[in-house]
Design a protein around this motif. Structure first.
Motif, PDB file in Angstrom:
ATOM      1  N   ASP A 121       0.821  -1.212   0.000  1.00 50.43           N
ATOM      2  CA  ASP A 121       0.000   0.000   0.000  1.00 50.43           C
ATOM      3  C   ASP A 121       0.858   1.268   0.000  1.00 50.43           C
ATOM      4  O   ASP A 121       0.518   2.250  -0.658  1.00 50.43           O
ATOM      5  N   THR A 122       1.993   1.266   0.701  1.00 52.52           N
ATOM      6  CA  THR A 122       2.842   2.465   0.692  1.00 52.52           C
ATOM      7  C   THR A 122       3.555   2.611  -0.649  1.00 52.52           C
ATOM      8  O   THR A 122       3.753   3.721  -1.131  1.00 52.52           O
ATOM      9  N   THR A 123       3.920   1.482  -1.266  1.00 49.14           N
ATOM     10  CA  THR A 123       4.534   1.539  -2.594  1.00 49.14           C
ATOM     11  C   THR A 123       3.530   2.076  -3.609  1.00 49.14           C
ATOM     12  O   THR A 123       3.860   2.957  -4.418  1.00 49.14           O
ATOM     13  N   ALA A 124       2.305   1.576  -3.574  1.00 49.26           N
ATOM     14  CA  ALA A 124       1.274   2.048  -4.498  1.00 49.26           C
ATOM     15  C   ALA A 124       0.984   3.527  -4.277  1.00 49.26           C
ATOM     16  O   ALA A 124       0.809   4.279  -5.240  1.00 49.26           O
ATOM     17  N   ALA A 125       0.948   3.964  -3.029  1.00 45.60           N
ATOM     18  CA  ALA A 125       0.707   5.380  -2.736  1.00 45.60           C
ATOM     19  C   ALA A 125       1.839   6.252  -3.271  1.00 45.60           C
ATOM     20  O   ALA A 125       1.603   7.333  -3.820  1.00 45.60           O
ATOM     21  N   ALA A 126       3.077   5.789  -3.131  1.00 51.34           N
ATOM     22  CA  ALA A 126       4.210   6.554  -3.647  1.00 51.34           C
ATOM     23  C   ALA A 126       4.162   6.644  -5.168  1.00 51.34           C
ATOM     24  O   ALA A 126       4.459   7.704  -5.738  1.00 51.34           O
ATOM     25  N   LEU A 127       3.779   5.556  -5.825  1.00 53.76           N
ATOM     26  CA  LEU A 127       3.639   5.594  -7.279  1.00 53.76           C
ATOM     27  C   LEU A 127       2.546   6.567  -7.699  1.00 53.76           C
ATOM     28  O   LEU A 127       2.723   7.361  -8.627  1.00 53.76           O
ATOM     29  N   ARG A 128       1.401   6.515  -7.009  1.00 53.12           N
ATOM     30  CA  ARG A 128       0.297   7.444  -7.338  1.00 53.12           C
ATOM     31  C   ARG A 128       0.725   8.886  -7.125  1.00 53.12           C
ATOM     32  O   ARG A 128       0.396   9.767  -7.925  1.00 53.12           O
ATOM     33  N   THR A 149       3.539  10.250  -7.511  1.00 48.58           N
ATOM     34  CA  THR A 149       4.424  10.731  -8.573  1.00 48.58           C
ATOM     35  C   THR A 149       3.795  10.626  -9.950  1.00 48.58           C
ATOM     36  O   THR A 149       4.407  11.017 -10.941  1.00 48.58           O
ATOM     37  N   GLY A 150       2.584  10.070 -10.012  1.00 52.23           N
ATOM     38  CA  GLY A 150       1.918   9.908 -11.299  1.00 52.23           C
ATOM     39  C   GLY A 150       2.487   8.763 -12.124  1.00 52.23           C
ATOM     40  O   GLY A 150       2.279   8.698 -13.322  1.00 52.23           O
ATOM     41  N   THR A 151       3.210   7.875 -11.477  1.00 50.11           N
ATOM     42  CA  THR A 151       3.818   6.739 -12.165  1.00 50.11           C
ATOM     43  C   THR A 151       2.878   5.539 -12.094  1.00 50.11           C
ATOM     44  O   THR A 151       2.553   5.090 -11.003  1.00 50.11           O
ATOM     45  N   PRO A 152       2.465   5.026 -13.244  1.00 42.11           N
ATOM     46  CA  PRO A 152       1.585   3.846 -13.197  1.00 42.11           C
ATOM     47  C   PRO A 152       2.373   2.600 -12.801  1.00 42.11           C
ATOM     48  O   PRO A 152       3.526   2.426 -13.195  1.00 42.11           O
ATOM     49  N   ALA A 153       1.762   1.756 -12.016  1.00 42.50           N
ATOM     50  CA  ALA A 153       2.396   0.489 -11.641  1.00 42.50           C
ATOM     51  C   ALA A 153       2.352  -0.443 -12.845  1.00 42.50           C
ATOM     52  O   ALA A 153       1.313  -0.578 -13.486  1.00 42.50           O
ATOM     53  N   PRO A 154       3.464  -1.079 -13.173  1.00 40.95           N
ATOM     54  CA  PRO A 154       3.444  -2.003 -14.313  1.00 40.95           C
ATOM     55  C   PRO A 154       2.619  -3.237 -13.974  1.00 40.95           C
ATOM     56  O   PRO A 154       2.547  -3.641 -12.813  1.00 40.95           O
TER      57      PRO A 154
END
Length: 64
Positions: A26-33, A35-40
């Protein structure tokens, strides 16, 4: 095998001076969101690249 490498001290947490990092999805997904970086996608192509890299670098034996 991991215990023999430098990174093994972090992965196995056998050394109290090198605790494992706090990694959470959840913290990784939040950090990606943030920065606007989509998760692969975690699809077959991703796992092919992952296993291919690990076998090329000798981390894993070749499955063939």
């Amino acid at each position: 095998m991991a215990a023999l490498s430098e990174v093994g001290r972090f992965m196995l947490a056998g050394d109290p001076t090198h605790p494992p990092p706090a990694l959470r999805a959840d913290t990784t997904a939040a950090a990606l969101r943030a920065t606007g970086t989509p998760a692969p996608p975690l699809d077959a192509a991703y796992f092919d690249r992952l296993i291919g890299h690990l076998t090329r670098t000798g981390t894993l034996p070749s499955p063939l």
